[in-house]
Scaffold this motif. Structure first.
Motif, PDB file in Angstrom:
ATOM      1  N   SER A   2       6.697 -22.693  25.827  1.00 14.64           N
ATOM      2  CA  SER A   2       6.669 -21.358  26.420  1.00 14.64           C
ATOM      3  C   SER A   2       5.260 -21.010  26.867  1.00 14.64           C
ATOM      4  N   ILE A   3       5.052 -19.735  27.069  1.00 10.10           N
ATOM      5  CA  ILE A   3       3.765 -19.183  27.453  1.00 10.10           C
ATOM      6  C   ILE A   3       3.551 -17.929  26.622  1.00 10.10           C
ATOM      7  N   TYR A   4       2.289 -17.593  26.376  1.00  5.53           N
ATOM      8  CA  TYR A   4       1.934 -16.407  25.596  1.00  5.53           C
ATOM      9  C   TYR A   4       1.232 -15.407  26.503  1.00  5.53           C
ATOM     10  N   ILE A   5       1.722 -14.168  26.508  1.00  8.36           N
ATOM     11  CA  ILE A   5       1.155 -13.107  27.328  1.00  8.36           C
ATOM     12  C   ILE A   5       0.884 -11.898  26.436  1.00  8.36           C
ATOM     13  N   GLU A   6      -0.313 -11.328  26.549  1.00 10.93           N
ATOM     14  CA  GLU A   6      -0.644 -10.110  25.824  1.00 10.93           C
ATOM     15  C   GLU A   6      -0.480  -8.922  26.761  1.00 10.93           C
ATOM     16  N   THR A   7       0.194  -7.884  26.262  1.00  6.34           N
ATOM     17  CA  THR A   7       0.529  -6.732  27.090  1.00  6.34           C
ATOM     18  C   THR A   7       0.132  -5.423  26.418  1.00  6.34           C
TER      19      THR A   7
ATOM     20  N   ALA B 243      14.804 -14.818  26.998  1.00 10.19           N
ATOM     21  CA  ALA B 243      14.397 -13.793  26.033  1.00 10.19           C
ATOM     22  C   ALA B 243      12.883 -13.627  26.014  1.00 10.19           C
ATOM     23  N   LEU B 244      12.469 -12.379  25.841  1.00 10.27           N
ATOM     24  CA  LEU B 244      11.078 -12.080  25.537  1.00 10.27           C
ATOM     25  C   LEU B 244      11.010 -11.865  24.029  1.00 10.27           C
ATOM     26  N   LEU B 245      10.192 -12.671  23.353  1.00 13.18           N
ATOM     27  CA  LEU B 245       9.965 -12.541  21.917  1.00 13.18           C
ATOM     28  C   LEU B 245       8.742 -11.638  21.756  1.00 13.18           C
TER      29      LEU B 245
ATOM     30  N   LEU C  38       6.639 -15.529  24.896  1.00 13.38           N
ATOM     31  CA  LEU C  38       6.077 -14.827  23.741  1.00 13.38           C
ATOM     32  C   LEU C  38       5.174 -13.701  24.231  1.00 13.38           C
ATOM     33  N   ILE C  39       5.445 -12.487  23.740  1.00 11.73           N
ATOM     34  CA  ILE C  39       4.692 -11.301  24.146  1.00 11.73           C
ATOM     35  C   ILE C  39       4.002 -10.685  22.933  1.00 11.73           C
ATOM     36  N   GLY C  40       2.673 -10.600  22.992  1.00 12.20           N
ATOM     37  CA  GLY C  40       1.898  -9.841  22.013  1.00 12.20           C
ATOM     38  C   GLY C  40       1.627  -8.483  22.628  1.00 12.20           C
TER      39      GLY C  40
ATOM     40  N   ARG D  33      -0.212  -6.219  32.176  1.00 16.92           N
ATOM     41  CA  ARG D  33       0.523  -7.482  32.181  1.00 16.92           C
ATOM     42  C   ARG D  33       2.009  -7.359  31.803  1.00 16.92           C
ATOM     43  N   VAL D  34       2.550  -6.164  31.819  1.00 20.08           N
ATOM     44  CA  VAL D  34       3.959  -5.975  31.472  1.00 20.08           C
ATOM     45  C   VAL D  34       4.846  -6.716  32.466  1.00 20.08           C
TER      46      VAL D  34
END
Length: 184
Positions: free
Chosen positions: A155-160, A93-95, A126-128, A167-168
């Motif tokens: 997990s890892i945190y990625i900003e998109t 899942a992408l949160l 985790l997606i911001g 970064r999508v």
């Protein structure tokens, strides 16, 4: 000598995964999927009623492919009674939360708990999203806290930015890698 049959075998999909995009309403889940699958961004907002499903092959390592069945889960509270039925059989899942709306970050732990309850302990990223809006609205979320929490949950945190395409693909590829790693 080049053999086209061998090429098709090497390019074949190794895995098929069901992944979820979850988060509050209007955080950009549909826009992330549209950008990832169709390289498009729509400026008009349409709520997702229940679920929308799209499919795309992703190269998660050089020459290694997976087919993703991407489930865009409606985030409106009024759909919560039906939403959890879509979680069964998910591999990851992408949160997703909106970097310009603090309330969506505050809700993300509830979304994680819901996924864990109905899909089990699956890999998550985790997606911001909506990074492009921060210049206009300013910082409303402690982004270092997002990073720390992602690490706490393994997990890892990625900003998109779905609007700009920033970064999508990284989010989907990273989730696929984590799923494959857990499957092997």
């Amino acid at each position: 000598k080049f053999n086209s049959f061998d090429w098709r075998i090497n390019m074949s999909t190794n895995y098929k995964f069901k992944i979820l995009l979850v988060g509050a309403a209007a955080v950009g889940k549909t826009s992330l999927i549209e950008r990832f699958v169709k390289s498009q961004f729509a400026t008009d907002y349409k709520i997702t009623v229940g679920v929308s499903i799209l499919t795309k092959d992703v190269e998660y390592e050089r020459g290694q492919f997976a087919t993703l069945s991407i489930w865009d889960i409606g985030g409106q509270v009024k759909f919560s009674f039906i939403r959890t039925t879509f979680y069964k059989g998910s591999h990851g899942a992408l949160l997703v939360f909106d970097l310009s709306r603090a309330d969506t970050w505050e809700q993300i732990k509830n979304w994680k708990a819901e996924v864990n309850q109905f899909a089990g302990n699956i890999p998550m990223v985790l997606i911001g999203n909506k990074l492009d809006l921060l210049e206009a609205v300013g910082e409303v979320i402690d982004r270092e806290e997002c990073q720390r929490w992602a690490e706490e949950i393994g997990s890892i945190y990625i900003e998109t930015s779905a609007k700009l395409g920033q970064r999508v693909e990284d989010g989907f590829v990273e989730l696929t890698r984590r799923i494959v790693k857990g499957a092997s």
